[in-house]
Write a protein that holds these residues in place. Structure first.
Motif, PDB file in Angstrom:
ATOM      1  N   ALA A 223       0.835  -1.206   0.000  1.00 13.22           N
ATOM      2  CA  ALA A 223       0.000   0.000   0.000  1.00 13.22           C
ATOM      3  C   ALA A 223       0.871   1.259   0.000  1.00 13.22           C
ATOM      4  O   ALA A 223       0.558   2.241  -0.690  1.00 13.22           O
ATOM      5  CB  ALA A 223      -0.921  -0.019   1.214  1.00 13.22           C
ATOM      6  N   ASP A 224       1.965   1.252   0.742  1.00 13.43           N
ATOM      7  CA  ASP A 224       2.848   2.423   0.792  1.00 13.43           C
ATOM      8  C   ASP A 224       3.533   2.659  -0.554  1.00 13.43           C
ATOM      9  O   ASP A 224       3.652   3.811  -1.013  1.00 13.43           O
ATOM     10  CB  ASP A 224       3.912   2.237   1.881  1.00 13.43           C
ATOM     11  N   GLU A 225       3.988   1.578  -1.186  1.00 12.81           N
ATOM     12  CA  GLU A 225       4.626   1.718  -2.499  1.00 12.81           C
ATOM     13  C   GLU A 225       3.627   2.259  -3.518  1.00 12.81           C
ATOM     14  O   GLU A 225       3.967   3.107  -4.353  1.00 12.81           O
ATOM     15  CB  GLU A 225       5.157   0.364  -2.964  1.00 12.81           C
ATOM     16  N   THR A 226       2.384   1.807  -3.427  1.00 15.75           N
ATOM     17  CA  THR A 226       1.336   2.288  -4.328  1.00 15.75           C
ATOM     18  C   THR A 226       1.109   3.782  -4.128  1.00 15.75           C
ATOM     19  O   THR A 226       1.016   4.551  -5.096  1.00 15.75           O
ATOM     20  CB  THR A 226       0.031   1.513  -4.076  1.00 15.75           C
ATOM     21  N   ALA A 227       1.034   4.200  -2.880  1.00 16.55           N
ATOM     22  CA  ALA A 227       0.801   5.615  -2.571  1.00 16.55           C
ATOM     23  C   ALA A 227       1.924   6.494  -3.122  1.00 16.55           C
ATOM     24  O   ALA A 227       1.673   7.570  -3.692  1.00 16.55           O
ATOM     25  CB  ALA A 227       0.656   5.800  -1.074  1.00 16.55           C
ATOM     26  N   LYS A 228       3.162   6.065  -2.969  1.00 13.99           N
ATOM     27  CA  LYS A 228       4.300   6.854  -3.455  1.00 13.99           C
ATOM     28  C   LYS A 228       4.271   6.995  -4.973  1.00 13.99           C
ATOM     29  O   LYS A 228       4.569   8.073  -5.518  1.00 13.99           O
ATOM     30  CB  LYS A 228       5.614   6.191  -3.010  1.00 13.99           C
ATOM     31  N   LEU A 229       3.913   5.917  -5.656  1.00 19.13           N
ATOM     32  CA  LEU A 229       3.864   5.971  -7.119  1.00 19.13           C
ATOM     33  C   LEU A 229       2.746   6.883  -7.608  1.00 19.13           C
ATOM     34  O   LEU A 229       2.910   7.642  -8.563  1.00 19.13           O
ATOM     35  CB  LEU A 229       3.673   4.558  -7.689  1.00 19.13           C
ATOM     36  N   ILE A 230       1.600   6.813  -6.954  1.00 19.15           N
ATOM     37  CA  ILE A 230       0.465   7.644  -7.373  1.00 19.15           C
ATOM     38  C   ILE A 230       0.760   9.123  -7.149  1.00 19.15           C
ATOM     39  O   ILE A 230       0.332   9.980  -7.931  1.00 19.15           O
ATOM     40  CB  ILE A 230      -0.821   7.207  -6.656  1.00 19.15           C
ATOM     41  N   LYS A 231       1.530   9.453  -6.116  1.00 18.85           N
ATOM     42  CA  LYS A 231       1.900  10.862  -5.890  1.00 18.85           C
ATOM     43  C   LYS A 231       2.669  11.429  -7.068  1.00 18.85           C
ATOM     44  O   LYS A 231       2.603  12.633  -7.347  1.00 18.85           O
ATOM     45  CB  LYS A 231       2.743  10.977  -4.609  1.00 18.85           C
ATOM     46  N   ARG A 232       3.404  10.580  -7.778  1.00 16.91           N
ATOM     47  CA  ARG A 232       4.210  11.033  -8.914  1.00 16.91           C
ATOM     48  C   ARG A 232       3.435  10.981 -10.237  1.00 16.91           C
ATOM     49  O   ARG A 232       3.980  11.351 -11.280  1.00 16.91           O
ATOM     50  CB  ARG A 232       5.467  10.165  -9.047  1.00 16.91           C
TER      51      ARG A 232
ATOM     52  N   LYS B 206      -5.497  11.209  -4.084  1.00 15.31           N
ATOM     53  CA  LYS B 206      -5.851  10.692  -2.759  1.00 15.31           C
ATOM     54  C   LYS B 206      -6.972   9.647  -2.878  1.00 15.31           C
ATOM     55  O   LYS B 206      -6.903   8.566  -2.273  1.00 15.31           O
ATOM     56  CB  LYS B 206      -6.296  11.829  -1.845  1.00 15.31           C
ATOM     57  N   VAL B 207      -7.988   9.966  -3.653  1.00 20.64           N
ATOM     58  CA  VAL B 207      -9.103   9.034  -3.843  1.00 20.64           C
ATOM     59  C   VAL B 207      -8.630   7.758  -4.532  1.00 20.64           C
ATOM     60  O   VAL B 207      -9.018   6.644  -4.155  1.00 20.64           O
ATOM     61  CB  VAL B 207     -10.238   9.703  -4.647  1.00 20.64           C
ATOM     62  N   LEU B 208      -7.775   7.911  -5.544  1.00 21.56           N
ATOM     63  CA  LEU B 208      -7.276   6.749  -6.270  1.00 21.56           C
ATOM     64  C   LEU B 208      -6.441   5.859  -5.365  1.00 21.56           C
ATOM     65  O   LEU B 208      -6.570   4.627  -5.396  1.00 21.56           O
ATOM     66  CB  LEU B 208      -6.450   7.197  -7.476  1.00 21.56           C
ATOM     67  N   THR B 209      -5.587   6.460  -4.540  1.00 24.86           N
ATOM     68  CA  THR B 209      -4.752   5.677  -3.623  1.00 24.86           C
ATOM     69  C   THR B 209      -5.618   4.838  -2.692  1.00 24.86           C
ATOM     70  O   THR B 209      -5.388   3.629  -2.509  1.00 24.86           O
ATOM     71  CB  THR B 209      -3.842   6.606  -2.800  1.00 24.86           C
ATOM     72  N   GLU B 210      -6.623   5.457  -2.110  1.00 22.12           N
ATOM     73  CA  GLU B 210      -7.511   4.732  -1.192  1.00 22.12           C
ATOM     74  C   GLU B 210      -8.279   3.642  -1.925  1.00 22.12           C
ATOM     75  O   GLU B 210      -8.435   2.520  -1.419  1.00 22.12           O
ATOM     76  CB  GLU B 210      -8.484   5.712  -0.531  1.00 22.12           C
ATOM     77  N   ALA B 211      -8.745   3.953  -3.138  1.00 20.44           N
ATOM     78  CA  ALA B 211      -9.541   2.984  -3.886  1.00 20.44           C
ATOM     79  C   ALA B 211      -8.711   1.761  -4.291  1.00 20.44           C
ATOM     80  O   ALA B 211      -9.153   0.612  -4.133  1.00 20.44           O
ATOM     81  CB  ALA B 211     -10.130   3.654  -5.130  1.00 20.44           C
ATOM     82  N   LEU B 212      -7.496   2.005  -4.811  1.00 24.25           N
ATOM     83  CA  LEU B 212      -6.656   0.889  -5.236  1.00 24.25           C
ATOM     84  C   LEU B 212      -6.221   0.040  -4.052  1.00 24.25           C
ATOM     85  O   LEU B 212      -6.257  -1.200  -4.115  1.00 24.25           O
ATOM     86  CB  LEU B 212      -5.426   1.406  -5.982  1.00 24.25           C
ATOM     87  N   ASN B 213      -5.804   0.682  -2.965  1.00 25.22           N
ATOM     88  CA  ASN B 213      -5.318  -0.083  -1.825  1.00 25.22           C
ATOM     89  C   ASN B 213      -6.432  -0.899  -1.169  1.00 25.22           C
ATOM     90  O   ASN B 213      -6.202  -2.028  -0.724  1.00 25.22           O
ATOM     91  CB  ASN B 213      -4.658   0.845  -0.803  1.00 25.22           C
TER      92      ASN B 213
END
Length: 363
Positions: A246-255, A306-313
């Motif tokens: 989940a953390d790796e996903t969040a970092k990638l989505i920020k970029r 933010k919404v995408l990160t929560e949805a994917l995780n």
């Protein structure tokens, strides 16, 4: 028939393929047991969310409907366009873990590798006698794969890549192949080879050709771009892999690439990057992307991410948990692959016997 004539590259051909896919879906609903599917992936990297929404999700659906599903881990095809196999053992089992984690069940799906099925690869010899050098060089997928190599000389394996894929499909007599529209030329090559084999060499059973002509089942999913707005690709590093945390996903989505307009809309033609992220939210929530965009309103790129990160995780949490369990039990993964290879070998050996009989090569 030449490959130029056979390649479905017109709008009319695509329309016919789409119409045929709808007919096939209706037949599947009535009698899934009459179908066998061949599908698979090259172990050149780890599977990502593009693979999941583009094909894996549909494979699970079809297998759960009761279709006999053959899933190839195409290890020999790794060397079509590169000088070595890389960490292939790790990648083969990573693929297998992904398949099982998303819901493909060894009870209804057979997992196997090229290198473990000699009779499949032996079909390349008679199949190569049925195609010309010119036909292979005109194949649009061969051209695309060659362009992607960055100018390196074309290997013989890359040139014959469509024939190898025909062997993948025909060895198990798959009559249904889930594909995107860009893969239709490969499937048409398999259909041409099946017809030509029957015309040139005959039949083991006088009432039936050795190989059925496989049908394409077109994917209903739209194009899923990478986080940079370009084509999603393992080699470009613009993907979110299924195995990531989940953390790796969040970092990638920020970029991830968006734009300066704070008002979120779904407009793939004019705002491809933003629309791609909106679409990913919609896919995880099983909603229309226009509805997601309207709900986000003036949230801006940050709000969308933010919404995408929560949805994917949230969506991939159970898949990641199951994957961790599978990786912790390598013995189980080995047994699944061993059982699959055993079944695929039995099918391939039977098919090769029929081929040799039709060619009068039984001595």
């Amino acid at each position: 028939m030449s490959l130029d004539q056979a390649t479905p590259d017109s709008d009319a051909s695509l329309a016919r393929s789409t119409e045929r896919s709808l007919e096939l879906e209706a037949q599947i609903a009535k009698d899934p047991a009459r179908f066998r599917i061949l599908t698979g992936d090259r172990p050149t990297g780890h599977l990502h969310i593009g693979h999941y929404f583009g094909s894996l999700q549909n494979r699970v659906r079809l297998a759960e409907l009761g279709i006999d599903t053959m899933i190839l881990i195409a290890d020999y095809q790794v060397i079509t366009d590169r000088d070595g196999v890389g960490p292939i053992r790790e990648r083969v089992f990573s693929l297998l873990a992904d398949y099982l984690a998303v819901g493909l069940d060894p009870a209804s799906a057979t997992f196997f590798t090229h290198s473990a099925i000699p009779a499949l690869n032996q079909l390349m010899l008679p199949f190569l006698s049925l195609v010309t050098d010119a036909e292979l060089r005109r194949n649009p997928t061969v051209k695309t794969e060659l362009d992607d190599t960055g100018g390196r000389p074309m290997s013989g394996l890359l040139l014959t890549y469509p024939v190898h894929q025909a062997a993948d499909i025909l060895f198990c007599k798959a009559n249904l192949v889930p594909v995107g529209k860009d893969q239709l030329p490969h499937l048409e090559q398999a259909r041409v080879i099946a017809r030509r084999f029957d015309e040139r060499y005959g039949r083991a059973d006088k009432d039936h050709p050795v190989f059925p002509e496989p049908d394409a089942l077109l994917s209903a999913s739209g194009t899923i771009l990478g986080l940079d707005g370009q084509k999603m690709s393992k080699s470009k590093g613009n993907t979110i892999e299924l195995r990531m945390s989940a953390d790796e996903t969040a970092k990638l989505i920020k970029r991830a690439v968006t734009d300066s307009d704070r008002h979120i809309t779904f407009d793939p033609e004019n705002r491809p990057e933003v629309s791609n992220l909106v679409n990913l939210v919609a896919l995880t929530q099983k909603r229309r992307p226009e509805e997601v965009a309207d709900e986000l309103g003036d949230a801006g790129g940050g709000g969308l991410k933010k919404v995408l990160t929560e949805a994917l995780n949230e969506y991939f949490a159970p898949i990641r948990a199951r994957r961790a369990e599978l990786e912790a039990d390598p013995g189980f993964l080995r047994s699944v692959l061993s059982d699959g290879n055993e079944r695929a070998n039995a099918i391939a050996d039977q098919t090769l016997t029929e081929v040799r009989t039709a060619m009068q090569m039984t001595y």
